[in-house]
Design an enzyme around this catalytic site. Structure first.
Site, short mmCIF file in Angstrom:
data_model
loop_
_atom_site.label_atom_id
_atom_site.label_comp_id
_atom_site.label_asym_id
_atom_site.label_seq_id
_atom_site.Cartn_x
_atom_site.Cartn_y
_atom_site.Cartn_z
CD GLU A 28 -2.86 -1.18 2.34
OE1 GLU A 28 -2.82 -0.26 3.19
OE2 GLU A 28 -3.71 -2.09 2.34
CD GLU B 292 7.85 -10.40 -5.52
OE1 GLU B 292 7.73 -11.24 -4.63
OE2 GLU B 292 7.07 -10.32 -6.49
CG ASP C 41 18.80 -2.04 3.33
OD1 ASP C 41 19.82 -2.62 2.88
OD2 ASP C 41 18.68 -0.80 3.36
CB ILE D 59 -0.36 -3.36 -8.31
CG1 ILE D 59 -0.71 -2.86 -6.90
CG2 ILE D 59 -0.88 -4.78 -8.56
CD1 ILE D 59 -0.05 -3.62 -5.76
N GLY E 204 30.78 3.92 -24.11
CA GLY E 204 29.63 4.74 -24.47
C GLY E 204 28.49 3.92 -25.05
#
Lengths: 407, 245
Positions: A155, A386, A390, A185, A363
Site C-alpha cells: 500500500e 518483493e 535491506d 502493482i 559509451g
C-alpha cells in the site's frame, strides 16, 4: 543444384541471428540438470530470442507494455509452470520453473515480472488457498493468458511493513465490502483479475479475488518510471467494492498467505536475476573481444579481464545457490530465509555485473543497441520489490539471532 | 493420414569441429547436438498437416541412445510416437535401408525428412528411400499441401520453381519455407515424457562405405591489399604464394 538460404554459419535460426546469447556453465552445472530441464531452457531461450529480444528495446524506450506477449506466454507455458496440468499448468518442478524465469529475465526483467506475478502471486494463491470452484474458474484462463492477473499487497504507506495495511473487507451479509488502495502493482492496469489482501473486522488478513468490472474497482497506471519500462505498473483502488462471498480464498488466514506467495515469487527472482547477469556478462565478453583500442581487443587489458573474471565467478556461485535452492523447493524444504538469501545475493550480484558490463561497453553501453542499461535500470526495481535488499538482511539477521530487528 | 518424419541428430551449426581416432571420428566432447534444421522444417509441416486434418505423426531416428533428447524434443513439439533404430548412422545407404524397413512394416502416406543432414550433407536418403519403396521422392520441397490422395508440391529448381502434383504415398526432402520451426511448449515437454519411444535393432548391417580420414579446410589466410599500380607484384604473389597461376 538449387541452394537453400539456410545460413548455417551464424545460428540455427536466422531470425534469431541478432541475439546470439549463450549462457556460461563454468562448473558444468548442466550435468546436474535432466535432459528435460535442458529442453525447457532451450525452448524458453528460443522463445525469448524470437518473441522478446527483437521488440523489447522499442517497447521499453516507449514505456509501453507488449500486451500481445501475454497470450504467447500462455502458449509457451510460462504462466504457472508448477501448477498441475489439470488446471492448465505445466506440472513441472521448481528447477524447471527457475530456468524459465532465468531465460525470460535474460530477455527483460519486466517480462519476467509479468510471468512471475501471474504464476507465483496470482495462480499460486488460487491453487494453494482457493476452493475447487475458484481453481477451475480462474486457473485455466490465467495459464493460457486469456486473463492477466495482479497481486495487491503493498500500500502507499505500507511496503516493508505489510501487516500495517489499511485496506479492509467487511462482511455485509450477501457479500464483502472492500475498501482501500494498493500501490506499485505490476500488471494492474491490464489485469482482469486481482488477488487482494485486506484486513477483516477481526484484524485478520484475508485474500479475495477481485475482477475487473466490479463496481468501485479501478486501476490507475503509474507513469514516468525509469525502470521496468516495458512492464505496466499501477494502483488498485477499492471504493465500496462488493465482493461475492465465493471470491474469498477460503483456505488461508493471516499474513502467512501473502508471505507464502512472496516465497514463490522471490525464488523465481533469484533465478531471474541470474539470467539478467548472464546476459550482461555474455554481451560484455563479446564486446571486449571485438572492441579494439591501442591496436588490440580491450579484452587484452588486465582491468577488463578482472571484471570478466569476477563476473563469471559471481554468476557461477549464484547458479549453485539457485540449483540447490531449487532442489530444496522440490523436496518442500526451502525456507523463507533461504529464499531471502538467494534473492538478495543474486539481485545485488546482477546489478553489480550490469554496472561493470556497462563500463566495458563504454559509451555504447548507455544506448539501446545493447541490453545492458535496460537490465541495470530494471534491476533497480528488482532489488527493491518483493522484500527490499535491506529487509532481506533483517530476515536473515532474525534467523541468525532470533531477534527481529524490523518490529 | 499417417506421416513418418525422419530426423537427424547433428552438431549445432556453431560447433567448432575437431576429430579423434586418427582423424576418422568426430570429437563429440563438449558438442551441442540439435535436430537437423531441415528435418525440423519437415517435422513442423507434418505437425501442421496433422493439426489441420488429423492423423498421426511418427518420428524416426537412426542413432544410438544419445539421440533420445532430440527425439523427445520432436515428441514435445507434437509428434505422437517415435522409433529409434539402435545403430550409428554410418552412411546414406544404411540409413535409407533402415527407414525403408520401418516404412514397409507400417505403410505411411507421407515420409518427410530434411533435404539433407547438416553433418555429412549427403542429400541422398530421400531418393534412396523412394527407390527402395518404389514410390515417388521429391526434393527440395518448399511447399506441401495434401488434397485427398494427392500432394501438391513446390520445389526449388535451378533458376526457378517447379509445381508438382504427386500421388501418395510419397517421400519428400524438405526445406524452408515449408513451415516455421516450432518451439516446444511446457505442456508439450511434460506430455512427451509418456509418449511411446520404441527402440528397434537395425536390419542388415551392410557397410558400403568406410571413412578413411577427415580433414578440416585450411584456415583462411590474411587478406593482402595490393595497390592497382603494382599489378606486377600481384601476379608474382599469385604465382609464388597462392600458386594459382
Amino acid at each position: 543444384m538449387a541452394t537453400s538460404t539456410l545460413d548455417t554459419s551464424v545460428s540455427a535460426n536466422k531470425k534469431q541471428a541478432n541475439d546470439v546469447f549463450e549462457s556460461p556453465d563454468f562448473y558444468q552445472i548442466d550435468d546436474l540438470l535432466t535432459e528435460e530441464h535442458k529442453l525447457i531452457r532451450s525452448s524458453i531461450r528460443s522463445f525469448v530470442k524470437k518473441e522478446i529480444s527483437p521488440i523489447i528495446e522499442d517497447y521499453a524506450q516507449r514505456a509501453a507494455f507488449p500486451q500481445h506477449l501475454v497470450k504467447k506466454f500462455g502458449e509457451i507455458g510460462a504462466f504457472g509452470p508448477t501448477i498441475p496440468a489439470e488446471y492448465g499448468g505445466g506440472g513441472l518442478d521448481y528447477i524447471a520453473y527457475g530456468l524459465i524465469m532465468q531465460e525470460i529475465e535474460r530477455g527483460d526483467s519486466g517480462m519476467r515480472s509479468t510471468a512471475s506475478v501471474q504464476g507465483s502471486l496470482v495462480m499460486y494463491p488460487i491453487y494453494a488457498f482457493g476452493s475447487e470452484e475458484q481453481r477451475k474458474k480462474y486457473l485455466p484462463k490465467l495459464a493460457s493468458g486469456e486473463w492477466l492477473g495482479c497481486f495487491g499487497l503493498t500500500e502507499p504507506d505500507f511496503g516493508s511493513n505489510p501487516a500495517g495495511m489499511l485496506t479492509t473487507i467487511k462482511d455485509a451479509g450477501d457479500y464483502y465490502l472492500l475498501n482501500g488502495s494498493k500501490m506499485w502493482i505490476s500488471n494492474s492496469p491490464m489485469a482482469d483479475v486481482a488477488v487482494v489482501w485486506a484486513k477483516n473486522e477481526d484484524g485478520r488478513i484475508r485474500g479475495v479475488i477481485v475482477e475487473r468490472g466490479m463496481e468501485g474497482f479501478s486501476t490507475p497506471e503509474i507513469h514516468n518510471k525509469w525502470s521496468l519500462r516495458a512492464s505496466c505498473t499501477g494502483e488498485l483502488v477499492f471504493d465500496n467494492v462488493k465482493i461475492p462471498k465465493a471470491n474469498l480464498l477460503p483456505n488461508i488466514d493471516g499474513l502467512k498467505g501473502p508471505l507464502k506467495c512472496l516465497d514463490s515469487a522471490r525464488y523465481g527472482i533469484a533465478w531471474g536475476a541470474l539470467g539478467a547477469a548472464m546476459d550482461c556478462y555474455d554481451s560484455a565478453r563479446r564486446y571486449a573481444m571485438e572492441r579494439i583500442q591501442f591496436d588490440k581487443p580491450i579484452a587484452s587489458f588486465q582491468l577488463i579481464q578482472k571484471k570478466l573474471a569476477e563476473m563469471l565467478t559471481e554468476i557461477t556461485k549464484a547458479q549453485l545457490v539457485c540449483w540447490r535452492l531449487g532442489m530444496l523447493k522440490n523436496e518442500g524444504k526451502a525456507t523463507t530465509t533461504q529464499i531471502s538469501l538467494a534473492k538478495r545475493n543474486n539481485v545485488e550480484m546482477a546489478l553489480h555485473i550490469a554496472r561493470e558490463a556497462r563500463q566495458i561497453h563504454g559509451g555504447m553501453g548507455i544506448t539501446g543497441e545493447y541490453s545492458i542499461m535496460r537490465h541495470m535500470m530494471n534491476l533497480e526495481s528488482v532489488i527493491t520489490y518483493e522484500g527490499t535488499h535491506d529487509i532481506h538482511l533483517l530476515i536473515l539477521g532474525n534467523e541468525i539471532t532470533g531477534i527481529p530487528a524490523f518490529k | 493420414m499417417k506421416i513418418l518424419v525422419c530426423i537427424t541428430h547433428v552438431p549445432d551449426t556453431t560447433t567448432k569441429i575437431s576429430f579423434t581416432d586418427n582423424n576418422t571420428k568426430l570429437n563429440k566432447a563438449g558438442v551441442q547436438f540439435i535436430t537437423g534444421p531441415y528435418d525440423d522444417y519437415a517435422l513442423s509441416r507434418a505437425i501442421e498437416l496433422k493439426e489441420a486434418s488429423g492423423g498421426t505423426v511418427t518420428v524416426l531416428n537412426v542413432g544410438l541412445a544419445e539421440t533420445e533428447p532430440t527425439i523427445r524434443k520432436a515428441l514435445a513439439v507434437g509428434a505422437d510416437d517415435a522409433i529409434r533404430v539402435n545403430a550409428e548412422p554410418t552412411d546414406a545407404f544404411f540409413v535409407a535401408t533402415q527407414i525403408a524397413s520401418i516404412a514397409k512394416q507400417n505403410t505411411y502416406d507421407l515420409i518427410l525428412m530434411g533435404r539433407e543432414s547438416i553433418d555429412f550433407n549427403s542429400g541422398q536418403v530421400h531418393g534412396l528411400v523412394g527407390e527402395m519403396l518404389g514410390i515417388p521422392s521429391v526434393s527440395p520441397v518448399m511447399k506441401l499441401d495434401i488434397e485427398g490422395t494427392t500432394a501438391k508440391l513446390s520445389r526449388e529448381i535451378e533458376g526457378g520453381k517447379e509445381q508438382l502434383e504427386v500421388s501418395l504415398p510419397l517421400v519428400a526432402g524438405c526445406q524452408e519455407p515449408i513451415a516455421e520451426w516450432k518451439i516446444p511448449n511446457m505442456r508439450g515437454i511434460m506430455t512427451a515424457r509418456t509418449k511411446p519411444l520404441k527402440v528397434v535393432e537395425p536390419t542388415g548391417k551392410e557397410e558400403l562405405t568406410t571413412v578413411t580420414k577427415y580433414e578440416l579446410p585450411a584456415p583462411k589466410g590474411a587478406c593482402k591489399m595490393i595497390p592497382a599500380e603494382e599489378a606486377e607484384k600481384l601476379i608474382t604473389l599469385l604465382r609464388t604464394e597462392a600458386k594459382v597461376l
